[in-house]
Design an enzyme around this catalytic site. Structure first.
Site, PDB file in Angstrom:
ATOM      1  N   PRO A   2       0.767  -1.249   0.000  1.00 38.92           N
ATOM      2  CA  PRO A   2       0.000   0.000   0.000  1.00 38.92           C
ATOM      3  C   PRO A   2       0.797   1.297   0.000  1.00 38.92           C
ATOM      4  O   PRO A   2       1.476   1.621   0.959  1.00 38.92           O
ATOM      5  CB  PRO A   2      -0.831  -0.100   1.282  1.00 38.92           C
ATOM      6  CG  PRO A   2      -0.420  -1.327   1.976  1.00 38.92           C
ATOM      7  CD  PRO A   2       0.775  -1.863   1.323  1.00 38.92           C
ATOM      8  N   GLU A   3       0.677   2.010  -1.093  1.00 37.42           N
ATOM      9  CA  GLU A   3       1.048   3.425  -1.120  1.00 37.42           C
ATOM     10  C   GLU A   3      -0.274   4.168  -1.327  1.00 37.42           C
ATOM     11  O   GLU A   3      -1.341   3.563  -1.219  1.00 37.42           O
ATOM     12  CB  GLU A   3       2.041   3.707  -2.252  1.00 37.42           C
ATOM     13  CG  GLU A   3       3.364   2.951  -2.071  1.00 37.42           C
ATOM     14  CD  GLU A   3       4.395   3.254  -3.132  1.00 37.42           C
ATOM     15  OE1 GLU A   3       4.466   4.420  -3.559  1.00 37.42           O
ATOM     16  OE2 GLU A   3       5.112   2.346  -3.545  1.00 37.42           O
ATOM     17  N   LYS A  58      -1.044   7.707   3.207  1.00 36.48           N
ATOM     18  CA  LYS A  58      -1.245   6.257   3.308  1.00 36.48           C
ATOM     19  C   LYS A  58      -2.104   5.885   4.510  1.00 36.48           C
ATOM     20  O   LYS A  58      -2.167   4.721   4.883  1.00 36.48           O
ATOM     21  CB  LYS A  58       0.114   5.561   3.427  1.00 36.48           C
ATOM     22  CG  LYS A  58       1.088   5.872   2.309  1.00 36.48           C
ATOM     23  CD  LYS A  58       2.457   5.275   2.593  1.00 36.48           C
ATOM     24  CE  LYS A  58       3.488   5.821   1.608  1.00 36.48           C
ATOM     25  NZ  LYS A  58       4.866   5.379   1.953  1.00 36.48           N
ATOM     26  N   ARG A 250      16.353   2.497   0.060  1.00 33.58           N
ATOM     27  CA  ARG A 250      15.423   1.636  -0.663  1.00 33.58           C
ATOM     28  C   ARG A 250      15.943   1.327  -2.056  1.00 33.58           C
ATOM     29  O   ARG A 250      16.561   2.179  -2.706  1.00 33.58           O
ATOM     30  CB  ARG A 250      14.048   2.308  -0.787  1.00 33.58           C
ATOM     31  CG  ARG A 250      13.462   2.780   0.522  1.00 33.58           C
ATOM     32  CD  ARG A 250      13.424   1.693   1.571  1.00 33.58           C
ATOM     33  NE  ARG A 250      12.668   0.541   1.127  1.00 33.58           N
ATOM     34  CZ  ARG A 250      11.363   0.386   1.277  1.00 33.58           C
ATOM     35  NH1 ARG A 250      10.680   1.315   1.890  1.00 33.58           N
ATOM     36  NH2 ARG A 250      10.760  -0.680   0.827  1.00 33.58           N
TER      37      ARG A 250
END
Length: 266
Positions: A2-3, A58, A250
DNA sequence: TTCCATGTTCCGCA
DNA sequence: TTGCGGAACATGGA
């Protein structure tokens, strides 16, 4: 997963299935997911009805009258609405039992998400120092320019910092920079006005597009970088080579041909 | 078995 | 003060 676009879909899912239903019971199957004491969660919801649902970045907020259920989905959070207990998802951590016999499960394999309660989403947003939601109609280019002008460091870090912009994650940050032809490690103070505008425009366009095709049950189009997240893959835009690196901790993918770093003086 | 994962937070360091 | 790197959290899949 989920973004922002995924949470927007959860929000619509919640609106379609949970709004207007009375909560008969709240079952906590794994208390590690709670950001609040179990009795506080139960007291806030049992005997009440969900009357409103909102999203900021979010984060999902669902009003049960005097207090709001707050859901964050971490890396693997999901919602599942069902009638028959046999349909309960495998990693259901909290289940809301409705008075009409239906259930809504908060499912989260990796337990990075949070289920808790807040008296007011706006207070929550302020306390957690969340930045503006990029799809908020009140968020304009001039606001984005203002934010950018106070920052340094890699542009991808800016896009991923929730206190700057709430809702962008690793995938959509990469996607935005890919479409904007900007290397993820470019520094914010080195961006031109035109580049800042391009990031702003593309960020919003990509998030909206993602919501649209995901809401139709489709996948990302092949022209999206996300379909080519593999070192050495071919860039569908220019035929360049997709490269992998790490930015802001990331894994980051970009096209080595059309997202380049300016020459550095030795 | 090892590495990796679309998120967040905290600590130490420059 | 700002920003970054690294580790930690928990778990399953390739």
């Amino acid at each position: 997963m989920p973004e922002l676009p995924e949470v927007e879909l959860y929000c619509r899912y919640f609106a379609g299935h949970a709004l207007g239903r009375g909560v008969a019971a709240v079952r906590v199957l794994d208390a590690r997911i709670l950001g609040v004491r179990e009795h506080v969660l139960r007291r806030a919801l049992i005997g009440r009805e969900f009357v409103d649902v909102r999203r900021h970045g979010k984060h999902l907020f669902a009003s049960a009258g005097t207090s709001w259920l707050h859901l964050h989905f971490g890396m693997s959070g999901d919602l599942a609405f069902y009638r028959d207990d046999a349909e309960a998802p495998r990693f259901a951590r909290v289940v809301f039992d409705f008075e009409d016999g239906n259930h809504l499960a908060y499912d989260d394999m990796r337990l990075f998400g949070v289920v808790d309660v807040t008296p007011d989403p706006d207070v929550f947003i302020a306390e957690h120092r969340l930045g503006p939601d990029p799809l908020d109609p009140a968020f304009h280019l001039r606001d984005f320019r203002q934010i950018v002008s106070k920052r340094r460091g890699a542009v991808k870090s800016l896009l991923m910092s929730q206190e700057i912009i709430a809702g962008m994650g690793n995938l959509y940050a990469d996607e935005t920079l890919y479409r904007s032809s900007i290397h993820p490690r470019r520094t914010v103070d080195g961006l031109s006005d035109a580049e800042v505008k391009m990031i702003f425009t593309n960020m919003r366009a990509i998030l909206k597009e993602a919501i649209t095709f995901k809401s139709r049950g489709g996948d990302y189009p092949g022209r999206y970088l996300v379909q080519h997240r593999e070192e050495g893959d071919r860039c569908p835009q220019c035929g360049g080579t997709i490269q992998r690196t790490v930015v802001f901790g990331r894994t980051t993918y970009f096209c080595a041909k059309h997202q380049t770093l300016p020459r550095r003086k030795k």
